[in-house]
Design an enzyme around this catalytic site. Structure first.
Site, short mmCIF file in Angstrom:
data_model
loop_
_atom_site.label_atom_id
_atom_site.label_comp_id
_atom_site.label_asym_id
_atom_site.label_seq_id
_atom_site.Cartn_x
_atom_site.Cartn_y
_atom_site.Cartn_z
N SER A 129 -2.64 10.67 5.34
CA SER A 129 -2.45 9.31 5.45
C SER A 129 -3.54 9.11 6.35
O SER A 129 -3.50 9.78 7.24
CB SER A 129 -1.05 8.90 5.66
OG SER A 129 -1.44 7.37 5.89
N TYR A 142 5.23 7.15 11.97
CA TYR A 142 4.28 7.77 10.17
C TYR A 142 3.20 8.19 10.53
O TYR A 142 2.81 9.84 10.24
CB TYR A 142 4.62 6.48 9.65
CG TYR A 142 3.42 6.51 8.53
CD1 TYR A 142 4.47 7.46 7.53
CD2 TYR A 142 2.41 6.01 8.02
CE1 TYR A 142 3.97 8.61 5.71
CE2 TYR A 142 1.50 7.34 6.94
CZ TYR A 142 2.99 8.04 5.23
OH TYR A 142 2.30 7.52 4.75
#
Length: 269
Positions: A129, A142
């Site tokens: 990501s 995350y």
């Protein structure tokens, strides 16, 4: 001989889009799902796999090898979002996130590497990501799990090159998928000192996903990587400003970059 592709988390979102596209290009595609029996609209076969369970991973990989005899490409796509002030995220949810986003991909790579080494070729694509390149407020866990997978990939890439195996990262930005529905949200607590700014951040993140890019961009990018005999270490796919944020982090002083993020998220000192 058609190449066999295994995509973890292939029942929806980016994984599904990539799998459907690769199938049109002549690849033999297998996806994974924790509950494949509940998925009735998949264009390609789904094998049962929970990336948090080593035994489940082993069974799933063995099933694909039993049917095809080889796995040429692994796309480690399974992942889950998590939001909240770090102080308020239950430790068990942090562990679950790392189990899915980091330890799971590691275990899947361990499961496919022996067969790739035997055939002296293979490609592993880890879906990370853009958030993994920076510590984002209320997305700390995350960012950390995806950032760790980026670093793991850098190291493992060098370890397996002598066996003809290539590994690369693809870091997507926001895409219009159902990731928000599966994301763990630390609850908005009435007496929380983070309530106002965390609530605003949640709304902003959901808007970014809803207005995100078409997942076909990821399918196109991954297909191009597959065609490249010597892929790069890192790829970024997404909106210009999301990719540019990585450049800014590299060139700006730390505190200047931090200030930009705080302004973006409307966090006041």
């Amino acid at each position: 001989m058609s190449q066999v592709v295994l995509i973890t988390g292939g029942s929806s979102g980016i994984g599904k889009s990539v799998g459907e596209f690769l199938q049109t290009k002549g690849f033999i595609v297998f996806g994974t799902s924790r509950n494949p029996d509940k998925i009735n609209n998949s264009a390609f076969p789904l094998v049962a796999m929970d990336v948090r369970d080593s035994a489940s991973i082993k069974r799933g990989v063995e099933e694909v090898l039993k049917q095809t005899g080889h796995i040429d490409i692994l796309i480690n796509n399974a992942g889950v979002g998590i939001t909240g002030a770090l102080e308020e995220i239950p430790t068990e949810e942090i562990v679950n996130n790392f189990s899915t986003n980091l330890f799971g991909p590691i275990e899947v790579m361990k499961a496919v590497l022996p067969s790739m080494r035997d055939q002296n070729k293979g490609l592993i694509i880890n879906i990370t990501s853009i958030a993994g390149y920076m510590g984002l407020p209320f997305r700390s866990v995350y960012s950390a799990s995806k950032g760790a997978l980026e670093i793991i990939t850098e190291a493992l890439r060098m370890e397996v090159k002598p066996f003809g195996i290539q590994i690369t990262n693809v870091a997507p930005g926001d895409f219009a998928t159902n990731i928000a529905s599966g994301r763990y949200h630390a609850p908005l607590l009435e007496n929380s000192p983070y309530k106002e700014v965390y609530g605003a951040t949640l709304s902003m993140m959901d808007q970014h996903v809803d207005s995100g890019s078409n997942p076909q961009q990821m399918a196109d990018a991954i297909y191009s990587i597959i065609l490249n005999p010597k892929p790069k270490i890192h790829y970024k796919v997404g909106a210009f400003m999301q990719k540019f944020s990585i450049v800014l982090k590299r060139v700006l002083p730390d505190k200047t970059y931090e200030k930009l993020l705080m302004n973006h998220y409307k966090i006041k000192e």
